[in-house]
Design a protein around this motif. Structure first.
Motif, mmCIF file in Angstrom:
data_model
loop_
_atom_site.group_PDB
_atom_site.id
_atom_site.type_symbol
_atom_site.label_atom_id
_atom_site.label_comp_id
_atom_site.label_asym_id
_atom_site.label_seq_id
_atom_site.Cartn_x
_atom_site.Cartn_y
_atom_site.Cartn_z
ATOM 1 N N THR A 396 0.812 -1.223 0.000
ATOM 2 C CA THR A 396 0.000 0.000 0.000
ATOM 3 C C THR A 396 0.839 1.264 0.000
ATOM 4 O O THR A 396 0.289 2.349 -0.147
ATOM 5 C CB THR A 396 -0.889 0.014 1.255
ATOM 6 O OG1 THR A 396 -0.047 0.004 2.419
ATOM 7 C CG2 THR A 396 -1.808 -1.185 1.282
ATOM 8 N N GLU A 412 -7.585 3.170 4.690
ATOM 9 C CA GLU A 412 -8.410 3.635 3.579
ATOM 10 C C GLU A 412 -8.200 5.128 3.338
ATOM 11 O O GLU A 412 -8.126 5.581 2.186
ATOM 12 C CB GLU A 412 -9.886 3.348 3.874
ATOM 13 C CG GLU A 412 -10.251 1.873 3.810
ATOM 14 C CD GLU A 412 -9.936 1.264 2.445
ATOM 15 O OE1 GLU A 412 -10.277 1.895 1.430
ATOM 16 O OE2 GLU A 412 -9.328 0.176 2.417
ATOM 17 N N LYS A 413 -8.105 5.889 4.406
ATOM 18 C CA LYS A 413 -7.856 7.328 4.263
ATOM 19 C C LYS A 413 -6.508 7.578 3.595
ATOM 20 O O LYS A 413 -6.360 8.494 2.785
ATOM 21 C CB LYS A 413 -7.895 8.012 5.641
ATOM 22 C CG LYS A 413 -9.290 8.151 6.220
ATOM 23 C CD LYS A 413 -10.096 9.144 5.415
ATOM 24 C CE LYS A 413 -11.505 9.292 5.953
ATOM 25 N NZ LYS A 413 -12.311 10.201 5.078
ATOM 26 N N LYS A 415 -4.941 5.634 1.404
ATOM 27 C CA LYS A 415 -5.062 5.346 -0.019
ATOM 28 C C LYS A 415 -5.711 6.520 -0.752
ATOM 29 O O LYS A 415 -5.301 6.887 -1.857
ATOM 30 C CB LYS A 415 -5.886 4.078 -0.227
ATOM 31 C CG LYS A 415 -5.208 2.810 0.274
ATOM 32 C CD LYS A 415 -6.121 1.609 0.077
ATOM 33 C CE LYS A 415 -5.485 0.334 0.607
ATOM 34 N NZ LYS A 415 -6.401 -0.831 0.467
ATOM 35 N N THR A 416 -6.714 7.119 -0.140
ATOM 36 C CA THR A 416 -7.396 8.256 -0.762
ATOM 37 C C THR A 416 -6.483 9.472 -0.848
ATOM 38 O O THR A 416 -6.445 10.182 -1.857
ATOM 39 C CB THR A 416 -8.663 8.610 0.040
ATOM 40 O OG1 THR A 416 -9.514 7.465 0.091
ATOM 41 C CG2 THR A 416 -9.405 9.768 -0.605
#
Length: 791
Positions: A396, A412-413, A415-416
């Protein structure tokens, strides 16, 4: 006056000697002994950087921005002037200087001559002092330090030199061609020539005179729990009545497996850096090293007994002329296979770690390359070239620590963010090429118009005793005329310090113990708006004691800034959040000098990073003063109000009625910023966690607060140009014996509180957890955003 120059080496107990001297600085002054502060609060690195040859760029000069001849010359002049001023102020009989790098780096005679020429105007009586220990132990610790800084060659290269008849000459022969852009320095790659103490004595005696060099043994127990020992008194000839103090014990060595990992990783990384396409800032290298470290037994100095044997005859001879060495017997030959690189364990492969680090290396290159290499001499500076992206990591892009620490929502944050316009970076506003300009001079006292109280700071404090005098002295030095300070619930001497400053005519102090409402701070601010010192002010500023106004234009004063924004009535001073900078222990040293790592300039999320505090002109436009800004705008005066940001740009439409943080449209740092040291040291954070916050007494400050506030990805030292005038004002104030007494009381109280909290499981666990949170700026933003959503 006699001068003692303690030259280290870095691995010979120098840190312990310096800790004791720094702890006893004030008591030493009373005995006519000055342990200088101006070249550095503890280790005088500024003195070392000032004396190296122009082309001898070492890691300190490079990382601190003194690589160019012009900036090094300016530094040298500053050191000479500051030291002369400090000596003139205190008129000591004995001046002590200490730089652990002097013995381990200065192998050129020209550098010793430069040091001598800088000091002889002060005194021609100069004694050189070195603290040494077992040669095998020094060699081992030196190897560890070099690996931490990026050494690529294995230790066997040094051991092969033992067969040479002249160690000093052979070791100097390993000195590489300096290439800062590629991370190659003499200090990191060369064999430790200085282990040859006989030649080290001759080297320094040749410049400072025969008989003017003394060696002192520093074994494992020296300067430890026995306090300020006879050994240290003898070293500098200090009167025995100076009292006791405890020195710092050396840190435990990393595991042998960790050293093998570092060396192989450094070697592979060196191949990439040699192309000139990439750079790895020191902090990133340290972070990468920490992530690949593993637990296990440390290396043994007995495996290097061949080194002790090589110098045994010299040690015995030197012990006759340096009696202090007789207290330490170097290890003799051991039944050992000798030094062997340890197994790196768990199938470690440096190439895999390098691949997982490529994202951060590429990012660091894009953000730091130009700044890091700008001051290199022409032959050292690589030609500018486009910066290609490094190969992407197959995972990631998260660091190993982040993968273990961050919850799924934070991942997730992250990745964004990596493809978002909100991704943090430092490419905002003017380039800080003036960061290392000459220090600001002292300014003449300001003259106020009749009836005016000038520029006034309103502040609220609770248990901030160690930091008050520095904060007041700093802001007086940049043009603040008066202070109105409210306190509640103080037990550490804060109230007594403020009472004394009030008696000295420096500020006004108000007891706020009987506050009412939702917060003690707002209750105090409501009262402040009715005080004459505020109603008669020209400009009103509400900031806390962990916030320092950093004027980045002109001569660094408020007046310099205000002259650049003549129509402004309100100034939004955006925070620059500063992390703990690797400082774990609470120390009686200037905050603005200890902490210089911070958040990136461009960091719109989380919302706290771009918070601002307001400096506003007292035209009566607002009826209420709140934590970040004035509120309740008088409509009749709306047309007179003009807000500007830290770059002097108009932001009235955005800020006139509400808001306490800058946006992507309004943020600016070019002319003024607010340096926010919310954490200070890790121990200071523990104490802050224990006492709560001034504004929200019902909120605890736990690991979440640390994650939001401990920024260390970038460096900003612009405020350090104020150190000379801060020092001058601080020392003027501290000449008052009562104030100095209460300041020391506050420092002692906080150190005792820190020790108490270390003994409480809840706080010690928080302390350890905090120090293990090592995140990139994007990871930190992602984690903070996840915490906001979860709460």
């Amino acid at each position: 006056m006699k001068i003692s120059v303690h030259i280290g080496p870095q691995v010979g107990g120098a840190a312990r000697v310096q800790d004791v001297l720094a702890a006893k600085r004030e008591q030493l002054k009373s005995k006519g002994v000055l342990f200088a502060r101006t070249p550095g609060p503890r280790n005088h690195t500024r003195l070392f950087m000032a004396v190296t040859d122009r082309d001898h760029i070492d890691p300190l000069r490079f990382n601190r921005g003194y690589a160019s001849e012009a900036k090094q010359t300016a530094l040298r002049e500053m050191v000479v002037q500051d030291l002369a001023r400090e000596v003139e102020t205190h008129t000591p009989e004995h001046l002590i200087l200490s730089s652990a790098q002097l013995s381990t780096s200065l192998h050129r005679v020209s550098e010793l001559e430069r040091l001598r020429d800088m000091l002889t105007p002060l005194s021609r009586t100069i004694q050189i002092v070195a603290t040494v220990q077992d040669p095998a132990q020094m060699a081992l610790e030196s190897f560890v330090l070099q690996l931490e800084e990026g050494r690529r060659t294995p230790l066997n290269r040094d051991l092969d030199l033992l067969s040479q008849p002249d160690w000093w000459t052979a070791a100097i022969g390993t000195v590489p061609d300096i290439d800062p852009a590629a991370g190659v320095f003499e200090e990191t790659e060369a064999a430790p020539f200085w282990l040859d103490l006989k030649r080290l004595e001759q080297h320094w005696s040749g410049v400072f005179g025969s008989g003017n060099v003394t060696f002192h043994a520093c074994g494992p127990d020296a300067f430890s729990d026995q306090g300020f020992t006879d050994n240290l008194r003898d070293m500098f000839g200090i009167a025995p009545s100076i009292g006791r103090a405890t020195g710092t014990k050396p840190d435990a060595l990393p595991s042998a497996a960790t050293l093998t990992r570092w060396q192989s990783f450094n070697a592979l990384l060196g191949h990439y850096l040699s192309s000139g396409e990439y750079v790895v800032p020191r902090q990133l290298l340290r972070r990468l090293h920490s992530e690949m470290a593993v637990n296990g037994p440390p290396p043994e100095s007995s495996d290097l007994s061949a080194i002790a044997t090589r110098f045994a005859a010299d040690w015995e001879m030197l012990s006759k002329t340096h009696p202090a060495l007789a207290s330490l017997t170097p290890i003799g030959p051991r039944d050992s296979a000798g030094w062997q690189d340890a197994d790196p364990e768990f199938g470690f492969r440096a190439s895999q770690y390098l691949l997982s680090s490529t994202y951060r290396i590429g990012k660091a290159t894009r953000e730091n390359r130009d700044q890091m290499l700008a001051d290199l001499p022409g032959k050292m500076a690589p030609a500018p070239q486009p910066q290609p992206d490094l190969p992407k990591s197959p995972d990631t892009g998260l660091s190993e620590i982040a993968r273990k620490l961050m919850p799924p929502l934070a991942v997730e944050k992250f990745k964004t963010l990596t493809t978002s316009s909100f991704a943090p970076h430092n490419r905002l506003g003017a380039v800080d090429e003036e960061q290392l300009a000459a220090a600001y001079p002292e300014q003449p006292a300001r003259r106020l118009n009749s009836g005016s109280t000038g520029n006034v700071i309103v502040g609220c404090m609770k248990n901030e005793a160690p930091y008050i005098v520095e904060w007041v002295a700093y802001h007086r030095a940049i043009g603040v005329d008066n202070f109105l300070i409210y306190t509640n619930g103080c037990t550490d001497g804060t109230a007594e310090i403020l009472d004394r400053l009030q008696a000295m005519g420096i500020l006004e102090h108000r007891d706020n113990d009987n506050w009412k409402g939702n917060s003690p701070q707002q209750f105090a601010l409501n009262r402040a708006m009715k005080e004459p010192v505020v109603t008669n002010a020209d400009w009103i500023i509400h900031i806390d004691v962990d916030e320092f106004i950093n004027v980045r234009c002109g001569n660094g004063t408020l007046q310099d800034f205000l002259e650049r924004v003549p129509e402004a009535t309100n100034v939004a001073m955006t925070w620059r959040l500063f992390g703990h900078n690797g400082v774990t222990r609470l120390a009686d040293e200037f905050v603005i000098d200890q902490f210089d790592t911070c958040a990136p300039k461009f960091c719109p999320k989380p919302h706290t990073v771009w918070g601002f505090k307001t400096m506003f002109k007292n035209i009566g436009a607002y009826a209420k003063l709140s934590c970040h800004r004035p509120n309740k705008l008088d409509e009749a005066l709306r047309d007179q109000v003009r807000w500007v940001n830290g770059s002097g740009r108009d932001m009235t439409q955005e800020a006139a009625d509400n808001g306490w943080r800058s946006s992507k449209k309004s943020v600016g740092y070019d002319l003024i910023q607010l340096n926010h040291y919310a954490l200070r040291s890790a121990e200071s954070f523990l104490i802050k966690r224990q006492r709560g916050r001034a504004l929200h007494v019902d909120r605890s400050i736990g690991l979440n607060y640390w994650i939001r506030m401990d920024w260390s990805d970038f460096r900003d030292i612009t405020i350090k140009r104020n150190l000379p005038r801060l020092r001058a004002e601080f020392e003027r104030l501290m000449q008052d014996g009562e104030l100095a007494k209460w300041h020391q009381h506050g420092v002692d109280w906080h150190k005792a509180k820190a020790e108490e909290l270390h003994g409480i499981a809840e706080f010690e666990e928080l302390y350890e957890q905090a120090l293990n949170v090592k995140l990139t700026e994007t990871e930190r933003v992602a984690y903070a955003l996840a915490l906001d959503l979860e709460s």
